[in-house]
Design a protein around this motif. Sequence first.
Motif, PDB file in Angstrom:
ATOM      1  N   ALA A 120       0.727  -1.258   0.053  1.00  0.00           N
ATOM      2  CA  ALA A 120      -0.109  -0.199   0.028  1.00  0.00           C
ATOM      3  C   ALA A 120       0.760   1.116   0.014  1.00  0.00           C
ATOM      4  O   ALA A 120       1.985   1.469   0.689  1.00  0.00           O
ATOM      5  CB  ALA A 120      -0.947   0.110   1.165  1.00  0.00           C
ATOM      6  N   VAL A 121       0.523   2.291  -0.857  1.00  0.00           N
ATOM      7  CA  VAL A 121       1.177   3.482  -0.877  1.00  0.00           C
ATOM      8  C   VAL A 121       0.235   4.471  -0.674  1.00  0.00           C
ATOM      9  O   VAL A 121      -0.760   4.641  -1.465  1.00  0.00           O
ATOM     10  CB  VAL A 121       1.769   3.655  -2.178  1.00  0.00           C
ATOM     11  CG1 VAL A 121       2.645   5.051  -2.123  1.00  0.00           C
ATOM     12  CG2 VAL A 121       2.947   2.471  -2.226  1.00  0.00           C
ATOM     13  N   LEU A 122       0.425   5.397   0.226  1.00  0.00           N
ATOM     14  CA  LEU A 122      -0.313   6.765   0.354  1.00  0.00           C
ATOM     15  C   LEU A 122       0.409   7.931  -0.050  1.00  0.00           C
ATOM     16  O   LEU A 122       1.614   8.157   0.378  1.00  0.00           O
ATOM     17  CB  LEU A 122      -0.902   6.862   1.744  1.00  0.00           C
ATOM     18  CG  LEU A 122      -1.530   8.072   2.161  1.00  0.00           C
ATOM     19  CD1 LEU A 122      -3.005   7.809   1.829  1.00  0.00           C
ATOM     20  CD2 LEU A 122      -1.399   8.582   3.596  1.00  0.00           C
ATOM     21  N   THR A 123      -0.186   8.927  -0.703  1.00  0.00           N
ATOM     22  CA  THR A 123       0.291  10.171  -0.939  1.00  0.00           C
ATOM     23  C   THR A 123      -0.723  11.397  -0.837  1.00  0.00           C
ATOM     24  O   THR A 123      -1.739  11.119  -0.948  1.00  0.00           O
ATOM     25  CB  THR A 123       0.543  10.094  -2.470  1.00  0.00           C
ATOM     26  OG1 THR A 123       1.374   9.050  -3.132  1.00  0.00           O
ATOM     27  CG2 THR A 123       1.297  11.379  -3.122  1.00  0.00           C
ATOM     28  N   TYR A 124      -0.148  12.210  -0.030  1.00  0.00           N
ATOM     29  CA  TYR A 124      -0.969  13.218   0.317  1.00  0.00           C
ATOM     30  C   TYR A 124      -0.836  14.579  -0.601  1.00  0.00           C
ATOM     31  O   TYR A 124       0.342  14.945  -1.279  1.00  0.00           O
ATOM     32  CB  TYR A 124      -0.401  13.893   1.688  1.00  0.00           C
ATOM     33  CG  TYR A 124      -1.323  13.296   2.843  1.00  0.00           C
ATOM     34  CD1 TYR A 124      -2.601  13.590   2.890  1.00  0.00           C
ATOM     35  CD2 TYR A 124      -0.674  12.899   3.980  1.00  0.00           C
ATOM     36  CE1 TYR A 124      -3.651  13.237   3.909  1.00  0.00           C
ATOM     37  CE2 TYR A 124      -1.308  12.221   5.061  1.00  0.00           C
ATOM     38  CZ  TYR A 124      -2.610  12.350   5.203  1.00  0.00           C
ATOM     39  OH  TYR A 124      -3.563  11.955   6.064  1.00  0.00           O
ATOM     40  N   LYS A 125      -2.120  14.892  -0.897  1.00  0.00           N
ATOM     41  CA  LYS A 125      -1.983  16.365  -1.390  1.00  0.00           C
ATOM     42  C   LYS A 125      -2.062  17.469  -0.550  1.00  0.00           C
ATOM     43  O   LYS A 125      -2.961  17.251   0.249  1.00  0.00           O
ATOM     44  CB  LYS A 125      -2.982  16.412  -2.801  1.00  0.00           C
ATOM     45  CG  LYS A 125      -2.927  15.564  -3.702  1.00  0.00           C
ATOM     46  CD  LYS A 125      -3.203  15.890  -5.089  1.00  0.00           C
ATOM     47  CE  LYS A 125      -2.706  17.059  -5.784  1.00  0.00           C
ATOM     48  NZ  LYS A 125      -2.915  17.164  -7.348  1.00  0.00           N
ATOM     49  N   VAL A 126      -1.433  18.535  -0.792  1.00  0.00           N
ATOM     50  CA  VAL A 126      -1.530  19.787   0.246  1.00  0.00           C
ATOM     51  C   VAL A 126      -1.536  20.992  -0.397  1.00  0.00           C
ATOM     52  O   VAL A 126      -1.174  21.249  -1.801  1.00  0.00           O
ATOM     53  CB  VAL A 126      -0.365  19.739   1.301  1.00  0.00           C
ATOM     54  CG1 VAL A 126      -0.137  18.216   1.960  1.00  0.00           C
ATOM     55  CG2 VAL A 126       1.099  20.129   0.370  1.00  0.00           C
ATOM     56  N   PRO A 127      -1.949  21.863   0.344  1.00  0.00           N
ATOM     57  CA  PRO A 127      -2.247  23.600  -0.223  1.00  0.00           C
ATOM     58  C   PRO A 127      -0.815  23.936  -0.466  1.00  0.00           C
ATOM     59  O   PRO A 127       0.263  23.575   0.167  1.00  0.00           O
ATOM     60  CB  PRO A 127      -2.907  24.199   0.560  1.00  0.00           C
ATOM     61  CG  PRO A 127      -2.652  23.580   2.175  1.00  0.00           C
ATOM     62  CD  PRO A 127      -2.607  22.180   1.804  1.00  0.00           C
ATOM     63  N   PRO A 128      -0.574  25.249  -1.148  1.00  0.00           N
ATOM     64  CA  PRO A 128       0.858  25.748  -1.462  1.00  0.00           C
ATOM     65  C   PRO A 128       1.471  26.024  -0.487  1.00  0.00           C
ATOM     66  O   PRO A 128       2.757  26.138  -0.411  1.00  0.00           O
ATOM     67  CB  PRO A 128       0.544  26.649  -2.405  1.00  0.00           C
ATOM     68  CG  PRO A 128      -1.149  26.977  -2.532  1.00  0.00           C
ATOM     69  CD  PRO A 128      -1.542  25.670  -1.890  1.00  0.00           C
ATOM     70  N   THR A 129       0.824  26.586   0.559  1.00  0.00           N
ATOM     71  CA  THR A 129       1.558  27.176   1.803  1.00  0.00           C
ATOM     72  C   THR A 129       2.027  26.103   2.656  1.00  0.00           C
ATOM     73  O   THR A 129       2.853  26.249   3.646  1.00  0.00           O
ATOM     74  CB  THR A 129       0.397  28.055   2.764  1.00  0.00           C
ATOM     75  OG1 THR A 129      -0.688  27.157   2.975  1.00  0.00           O
ATOM     76  CG2 THR A 129      -0.015  29.046   1.897  1.00  0.00           C
ATOM     77  N   TYR A 130       1.697  24.913   2.383  1.00  0.00           N
ATOM     78  CA  TYR A 130       2.164  23.629   3.490  1.00  0.00           C
ATOM     79  C   TYR A 130       3.679  23.364   3.102  1.00  0.00           C
ATOM     80  O   TYR A 130       3.946  23.303   1.992  1.00  0.00           O
ATOM     81  CB  TYR A 130       1.412  22.382   3.245  1.00  0.00           C
ATOM     82  CG  TYR A 130       1.612  21.494   4.373  1.00  0.00           C
ATOM     83  CD1 TYR A 130       0.917  21.588   5.652  1.00  0.00           C
ATOM     84  CD2 TYR A 130       2.387  20.287   4.087  1.00  0.00           C
ATOM     85  CE1 TYR A 130       1.410  20.518   6.286  1.00  0.00           C
ATOM     86  CE2 TYR A 130       2.573  19.155   4.779  1.00  0.00           C
ATOM     87  CZ  TYR A 130       1.972  19.555   6.180  1.00  0.00           C
ATOM     88  OH  TYR A 130       2.179  18.390   7.182  1.00  0.00           O
ATOM     89  N   GLY A 131       4.466  23.329   3.947  1.00  0.00           N
ATOM     90  CA  GLY A 131       5.790  23.053   3.804  1.00  0.00           C
ATOM     91  C   GLY A 131       6.618  24.229   3.262  1.00  0.00           C
ATOM     92  O   GLY A 131       7.970  23.817   2.847  1.00  0.00           O
ATOM     93  N   GLY A 132       6.208  25.257   3.162  1.00  0.00           N
ATOM     94  CA  GLY A 132       6.736  26.406   2.642  1.00  0.00           C
ATOM     95  C   GLY A 132       6.971  26.259   0.991  1.00  0.00           C
ATOM     96  O   GLY A 132       8.028  26.790   0.198  1.00  0.00           O
ATOM     97  N   TYR A 133       6.371  25.281   0.200  1.00  0.00           N
ATOM     98  CA  TYR A 133       6.475  25.250  -1.096  1.00  0.00           C
ATOM     99  C   TYR A 133       6.171  26.482  -1.811  1.00  0.00           C
ATOM    100  O   TYR A 133       7.019  26.542  -2.888  1.00  0.00           O
ATOM    101  CB  TYR A 133       5.110  24.231  -1.399  1.00  0.00           C
ATOM    102  CG  TYR A 133       5.274  23.721  -2.842  1.00  0.00           C
ATOM    103  CD1 TYR A 133       6.166  22.760  -3.268  1.00  0.00           C
ATOM    104  CD2 TYR A 133       4.295  24.340  -3.941  1.00  0.00           C
ATOM    105  CE1 TYR A 133       6.082  22.001  -4.571  1.00  0.00           C
ATOM    106  CE2 TYR A 133       4.408  23.825  -5.206  1.00  0.00           C
ATOM    107  CZ  TYR A 133       5.328  22.758  -5.643  1.00  0.00           C
ATOM    108  OH  TYR A 133       5.473  22.283  -6.768  1.00  0.00           O
TER     109      TYR A 133
END
Length: 242
Positions: A120-133
């Motif tokens: 099993a593999v999980l990938t998260y999608k996050v908003p542009p502010t997350y992690g300083g992206y």
Amino acid sequence: KRAFDGDKGPNTGGMGAYKDADDKLPFLTAAERECELELAEKIFERWAAKINDNTALRGVPLYLAFMHTGKGIKVLENNSRPGDPEIINILPLLKDDFVEVCFRILEGNLKRVELEKAAAVLTYKVPPTYGGYADAFPERVDKTKVDTPVDLSRAYALAEKYGDRIRVYPGSMEVRDGETYALKSRAVGVLGIGASIEEARQISLEGTRAISGGALWNRTDIAARQHIAQSISHMEQLRRNL
């Protein structure tokens, strides 16, 4: 944990996770996995010996994060609840009836659970502010999509192709005026399930690509072959130092 591909950027709550079809990760030996289990058992027994009422041990009393070093295995953290995102790789593979598992927890006689033999593999999608992206890669952020509704329908529709081998888990999101919006943290996770890690990874990534809106982004190398190869190489180096 790192925000960006190649394990770059700041630490996060976890950009994804993976498990192999068996009971250990591909960079661990069977002996190392057994050592982890023995260490967990030792911690549990010492804890249980100090508690008169074993109802305090019901549920998931030990969620251990191990760190392998040149001086052996260390416990990085110990939690009394499952980890996110790691538990998302586990629960969909549960062969036992989950309600029955909960009853056994309440009765105090849960000894073990059975999982399907699958990766099993999980990938998260996050908003542009997350992690300083947005600060690190401003050229990659479509500013016209920031704070726009997130459309999960095409990701859900992939169940017609993959059945239960794809799962979509909304996270830090809210519904406003009938539309779904991402909040500030990890917005939505897509889980792929397959006979191998690579098969599961491709399903997960196909699901993330099907999600539009909100200028969401994700790591593309969760469980990638080169990423696993680096972990294997790192573990081989640590073993030489033991």
